[in-house]
Design a protein around this motif. Structure first.
Motif, short mmCIF file in Angstrom:
data_model
loop_
_atom_site.label_atom_id
_atom_site.label_comp_id
_atom_site.label_asym_id
_atom_site.label_seq_id
_atom_site.Cartn_x
_atom_site.Cartn_y
_atom_site.Cartn_z
N ASP A 7 0.84 -1.35 0.01
CA ASP A 7 -0.15 -0.10 -0.06
C ASP A 7 1.06 1.20 -0.15
O ASP A 7 1.64 1.56 1.22
CB ASP A 7 -0.72 -0.24 1.10
N ALA A 8 0.78 1.87 -1.03
CA ALA A 8 1.75 3.11 -1.10
C ALA A 8 1.42 4.18 -0.21
O ALA A 8 2.27 4.99 0.25
CB ALA A 8 1.68 3.86 -2.60
N ALA A 9 0.16 4.41 0.05
CA ALA A 9 -0.43 5.45 1.25
C ALA A 9 0.31 5.08 2.35
O ALA A 9 0.77 5.95 3.25
CB ALA A 9 -1.77 5.60 1.16
N ALA A 10 0.15 3.76 2.88
CA ALA A 10 0.67 3.51 4.20
C ALA A 10 2.10 3.61 4.22
O ALA A 10 2.72 4.18 5.14
CB ALA A 10 0.34 1.96 4.40
N PHE A 11 2.87 3.31 3.18
CA PHE A 11 4.12 3.52 3.09
C PHE A 11 4.60 5.13 3.10
O PHE A 11 5.45 5.29 4.14
CB PHE A 11 4.93 2.69 1.89
N ARG A 12 3.87 5.74 2.42
CA ARG A 12 4.02 7.41 2.55
C ARG A 12 3.78 7.83 4.04
O ARG A 12 4.74 8.50 4.51
CB ARG A 12 3.14 7.98 1.48
N ALA A 13 2.84 7.64 4.56
CA ALA A 13 2.55 7.64 5.99
C ALA A 13 3.62 7.35 6.71
O ALA A 13 3.87 7.97 8.09
CB ALA A 13 1.16 7.03 6.46
N GLY A 18 9.62 12.39 3.95
CA GLY A 18 10.39 12.01 2.86
C GLY A 18 11.59 11.34 2.98
O GLY A 18 11.62 10.56 3.98
N GLY A 19 12.65 11.50 2.32
CA GLY A 19 13.97 11.10 2.30
C GLY A 19 14.31 10.33 1.37
O GLY A 19 13.34 9.68 0.64
N LEU A 151 3.89 7.46 -5.05
CA LEU A 151 3.81 8.22 -3.78
C LEU A 151 3.98 9.56 -3.71
O LEU A 151 3.29 10.20 -2.75
CB LEU A 151 5.35 7.93 -2.92
N THR A 152 4.38 10.17 -4.88
CA THR A 152 4.20 11.61 -4.57
C THR A 152 2.58 12.26 -5.16
O THR A 152 2.24 13.14 -4.73
CB THR A 152 4.89 12.48 -5.81
N MET A 153 1.86 11.09 -5.48
CA MET A 153 0.58 11.50 -6.12
C MET A 153 -0.43 10.98 -4.80
O MET A 153 -1.44 11.66 -4.81
CB MET A 153 0.04 10.48 -7.20
N THR A 154 0.09 10.40 -3.69
CA THR A 154 -0.64 9.88 -2.54
C THR A 154 -0.33 11.11 -1.48
O THR A 154 -0.87 11.29 -0.39
CB THR A 154 -0.19 8.61 -2.10
N LYS A 155 0.65 12.18 -1.85
CA LYS A 155 0.92 13.20 -0.79
C LYS A 155 -0.17 14.15 -0.61
O LYS A 155 -1.12 14.34 -1.42
CB LYS A 155 2.05 14.15 -1.43
N GLU A 156 -0.44 14.54 0.51
CA GLU A 156 -1.73 15.43 0.88
C GLU A 156 -1.03 16.95 0.95
O GLU A 156 -0.18 17.37 1.27
CB GLU A 156 -1.99 14.85 2.32
#
Length: 156
Positions: A7-13, A18-19, A151-156
């Motif tokens: 899940d990209a959103a969970a990874f992003r969270a 970032g990093g 991941l950059t599309m799931t950024k809030e």
């Protein structure tokens, strides 16, 4: 807490600041690697790791990611063309669990990565010998680029 997810959103969270990320194309003989910038804009091929024993493979991975300040790992998940898992998928999941102490892990669908990279190399008229030498790192970069785009599309 270790995170291994598709899940990209969970990874992003798990990486709110970032990093740098490392992308891995895990094969039976080699591990292709790629790195991205801390802003998750672009991925570039890195060092090829020749596989031996898992402890040596992990040590080589640690030696690569330590100086690069890597915060997370994106590992290509080899699925069958119909999206089902294979023994190779299970092997990759086991590898991911075993390196999850190095940072959060995102398992990313890699079904078309090698084909796309090989096709691009053929179009660039790169010899078969050089393609074989470079394919895994470029596949890792393709996997990582796809993941950071998501991941950059799931950024809030």
């Amino acid at each position: 807490m270790t995170l291994v997810t598709t899940d990209a959103a969970a990874f992003r969270a798990a990486l709110p600041a970032g990093g740098r990320l490392i992308g891995l194309d895990v094969g039976t003989k080699t591990i292709g690697t790629a790195l991205c910038d801390a802003g998750w804009s672009f991925a570039s091929p890195a060092t090829l790791i020749r596989r031996t024993k898992f402890t040596a493979d992990k040590a080589a991975l640690v030696a690569l990611i330590g100086p690069q300040s890597v915060r997370g790992l994106v590992i290509g998940l080899p699925l069958n063309l119909d999206g089902t898992e294979s023994p190779r998928s299970q092997s990759t999941r086991a590898f991911a669990r075993n390196v999850a102490d190095l940072g959060p892990v995102l398992l990313w669908d890699e079904r078309w990565s090698t084909v796309a990279v090989e096709r691009a190399m053929i179009e660039q008229d790169i010899s078969r010998a050089k393609r074989a030498e470079r394919i895994d790192n470029h596949a890792a970069a393709h996997i990582l680029q796809g993941a950071i785009d998501a991941l950059t599309m799931t950024k809030e």
